[in-house]
Design a protein around this motif. Sequence first.
Motif, PDB file in Angstrom:
ATOM      1  N   PRO A  97      11.179 -28.638  -8.989  1.00  0.00           N
ATOM      2  CA  PRO A  97      10.117 -27.717  -9.403  1.00  0.00           C
ATOM      3  C   PRO A  97      10.417 -26.255  -9.091  1.00  0.00           C
ATOM      4  CG  PRO A  97       9.443 -29.043  -7.518  1.00  0.00           C
ATOM      5  CD  PRO A  97      10.712 -29.621  -8.008  1.00  0.00           C
ATOM      6  N   SER A  98      11.291 -25.998  -8.136  1.00  0.00           N
ATOM      7  CA  SER A  98      11.617 -24.603  -7.838  1.00  0.00           C
ATOM      8  C   SER A  98      12.367 -23.954  -8.989  1.00  0.00           C
ATOM      9  CB  SER A  98      12.463 -24.519  -6.565  1.00  0.00           C
ATOM     10  OG  SER A  98      13.680 -25.212  -6.747  1.00  0.00           O
ATOM     11  N   SER A  99      12.891 -24.763  -9.909  1.00  0.00           N
ATOM     12  CA  SER A  99      13.609 -24.228 -11.069  1.00  0.00           C
ATOM     13  C   SER A  99      12.648 -23.704 -12.120  1.00  0.00           C
ATOM     14  CB  SER A  99      14.512 -25.306 -11.677  1.00  0.00           C
ATOM     15  OG  SER A  99      13.730 -26.361 -12.206  1.00  0.00           O
ATOM     16  N   GLY A 100      11.359 -23.977 -11.943  1.00  0.00           N
ATOM     17  CA  GLY A 100      10.366 -23.507 -12.910  1.00  0.00           C
ATOM     18  C   GLY A 100       9.872 -24.642 -13.778  1.00  0.00           C
ATOM     19  N   ALA A 101      10.576 -24.915 -14.846  1.00  0.00           N
ATOM     20  CA  ALA A 101      10.084 -25.873 -15.823  1.00  0.00           C
ATOM     21  C   ALA A 101      10.313 -27.321 -15.419  1.00  0.00           C
ATOM     22  CB  ALA A 101      10.744 -25.623 -17.179  1.00  0.00           C
ATOM     23  N   ASN A 102      11.288 -27.582 -14.549  1.00  0.00           N
ATOM     24  CA  ASN A 102      11.558 -28.942 -14.080  1.00  0.00           C
ATOM     25  C   ASN A 102      11.938 -29.878 -15.216  1.00  0.00           C
ATOM     26  OD1 ASN A 102      11.844 -30.583 -11.813  1.00  0.00           O
ATOM     27  ND2 ASN A 102       9.894 -31.583 -12.165  1.00  0.00           N
TER      28      ASN A 102
ATOM     29  N   TYR B  32       4.031 -26.230 -17.091  1.00  0.00           N
ATOM     30  CA  TYR B  32       4.851 -26.093 -18.283  1.00  0.00           C
ATOM     31  C   TYR B  32       4.538 -27.226 -19.264  1.00  0.00           C
ATOM     32  CZ  TYR B  32       8.030 -22.513 -16.442  1.00  0.00           C
ATOM     33  OH  TYR B  32       8.575 -21.348 -15.974  1.00  0.00           O
ATOM     34  N   ILE B  33       4.717 -26.951 -20.546  1.00  0.00           N
ATOM     35  CA  ILE B  33       4.574 -27.952 -21.600  1.00  0.00           C
ATOM     36  C   ILE B  33       5.979 -28.399 -22.011  1.00  0.00           C
ATOM     37  CG2 ILE B  33       3.751 -28.393 -23.946  1.00  0.00           C
ATOM     38  CD1 ILE B  33       1.930 -25.797 -23.383  1.00  0.00           C
ATOM     39  N   HIS B  34       6.205 -29.709 -21.951  1.00  0.00           N
ATOM     40  CA  HIS B  34       7.506 -30.275 -22.307  1.00  0.00           C
ATOM     41  C   HIS B  34       7.350 -31.192 -23.504  1.00  0.00           C
ATOM     42  CE1 HIS B  34       9.798 -29.853 -18.280  1.00  0.00           C
ATOM     43  NE2 HIS B  34       8.684 -29.188 -18.137  1.00  0.00           N
ATOM     44  N   TRP B  35       8.414 -31.310 -24.302  1.00  0.00           N
ATOM     45  CA  TRP B  35       8.513 -32.333 -25.343  1.00  0.00           C
ATOM     46  C   TRP B  35       9.839 -33.073 -25.161  1.00  0.00           C
ATOM     47  CZ3 TRP B  35       5.157 -33.659 -29.400  1.00  0.00           C
ATOM     48  CH2 TRP B  35       4.011 -32.868 -29.517  1.00  0.00           C
ATOM     49  N   TYR B  36       9.721 -34.395 -25.222  1.00  0.00           N
ATOM     50  CA  TYR B  36      10.890 -35.270 -25.192  1.00  0.00           C
ATOM     51  C   TYR B  36      10.769 -36.232 -26.361  1.00  0.00           C
ATOM     52  CZ  TYR B  36      11.651 -33.719 -20.395  1.00  0.00           C
ATOM     53  OH  TYR B  36      11.869 -32.945 -19.281  1.00  0.00           O
ATOM     54  N   GLY B  97       5.929 -30.403  -9.679  1.00  0.00           N
ATOM     55  CA  GLY B  97       6.602 -30.530 -10.963  1.00  0.00           C
ATOM     56  C   GLY B  97       6.545 -31.914 -11.562  1.00  0.00           C
ATOM     57  N   LYS B  98       5.703 -32.761 -11.027  1.00  0.00           N
ATOM     58  CA  LYS B  98       5.571 -34.142 -11.513  1.00  0.00           C
ATOM     59  C   LYS B  98       5.278 -34.162 -13.002  1.00  0.00           C
ATOM     60  CE  LYS B  98       2.431 -37.906 -10.296  1.00  0.00           C
ATOM     61  NZ  LYS B  98       1.386 -38.250  -9.298  1.00  0.00           N
ATOM     62  N   LEU B  99       5.938 -35.048 -13.734  1.00  0.00           N
ATOM     63  CA  LEU B  99       5.731 -35.165 -15.184  1.00  0.00           C
ATOM     64  C   LEU B  99       5.110 -36.519 -15.492  1.00  0.00           C
ATOM     65  CD1 LEU B  99       8.578 -33.339 -14.838  1.00  0.00           C
ATOM     66  CD2 LEU B  99       8.321 -33.341 -17.302  1.00  0.00           C
ATOM     67  N   ILE B 100       3.970 -36.496 -16.155  1.00  0.00           N
ATOM     68  CA  ILE B 100       3.249 -37.713 -16.508  1.00  0.00           C
ATOM     69  C   ILE B 100       3.338 -37.904 -18.022  1.00  0.00           C
ATOM     70  CG2 ILE B 100       1.052 -38.912 -16.430  1.00  0.00           C
ATOM     71  CD1 ILE B 100       2.214 -38.389 -13.688  1.00  0.00           C
ATOM     72  N   PHE B 101       3.914 -39.024 -18.424  1.00  0.00           N
ATOM     73  CA  PHE B 101       4.060 -39.314 -19.848  1.00  0.00           C
ATOM     74  C   PHE B 101       2.835 -40.042 -20.388  1.00  0.00           C
ATOM     75  CE2 PHE B 101       8.554 -38.620 -21.111  1.00  0.00           C
ATOM     76  CZ  PHE B 101       9.035 -38.153 -19.909  1.00  0.00           C
ATOM     77  N   GLY B 102       2.432 -39.694 -21.614  1.00  0.00           N
ATOM     78  CA  GLY B 102       1.383 -40.428 -22.315  1.00  0.00           C
ATOM     79  C   GLY B 102       1.999 -41.435 -23.270  1.00  0.00           C
TER      80      GLY B 102
END
Lengths: 115, 111
Positions: A97-102, B32-36, B97-102
């Motif tokens: 997470p320190s990288s920003g976007a992770n 942040y908004i991510h797309w995979y 930074g945890k990412l939770i997938f739907g």
Amino acid sequence: DGGITQSPKYLFRKEGQNVTLSCEQNLNHDAMYWYRQDPGQGLRLIYYSQIVNDFQKGDIAEGYSVSREKKESFPLTVTSAQKNPTAFYLCASSAGPSSGANVLTFGAGSRLTVL
Amino acid sequence: DAKTTQPNSMESNEEEPVHLPCNHSTISGTDYIHWYRQLPSQGPEYVIHGLTSNVNNRMASLAIAEDRKSSTLILHRATLRDAAVYYCILSLYNQGGKLIFGQGTELSVKP
């Protein structure tokens, strides 16, 4: 090439046995993650680790255990306490997470089937 | 946990643009908004991410609403190889930074 290696790709287990899935990365990433995916479903977070010798439970940690003794490695043990272990298991890593976007980089997955 | 909402499935024709929507009304200012995207029996592949401004890369564009409560992934010319499940997820800053997938959107592309 840098990446994440998961092994084995396919694994069969008898009920009542523990099994360990391997995950190794050479990306020099600080954070590593384990997800579980059931057919037709999204990914669910099992455990994650942001630094060596430290890890946190995700949403479905019961019946699983992990260790993070080295930066490169984050093995997952599926114990006999996991009631329904048949699934596709995915390991991922990130700069943290320190990288920003992770941003996550995923391995190819390990498919576990309980007989 | 912050959730995202996407349509279960969408169809597109080859070589036409595709707009994949995502709602994330509980997003916080630092998420942040991510797309995979994921092909069957493979690990998910990173597509794009953004925070506030629209983003472009070689794979796609990401349009983020001004209030950040929704976003749209844009594939400018769909190909058969773009058929996959597309996940819109948030990187939760306050949870390391945890990412939770739907559930994702299953995109099919017709020739």
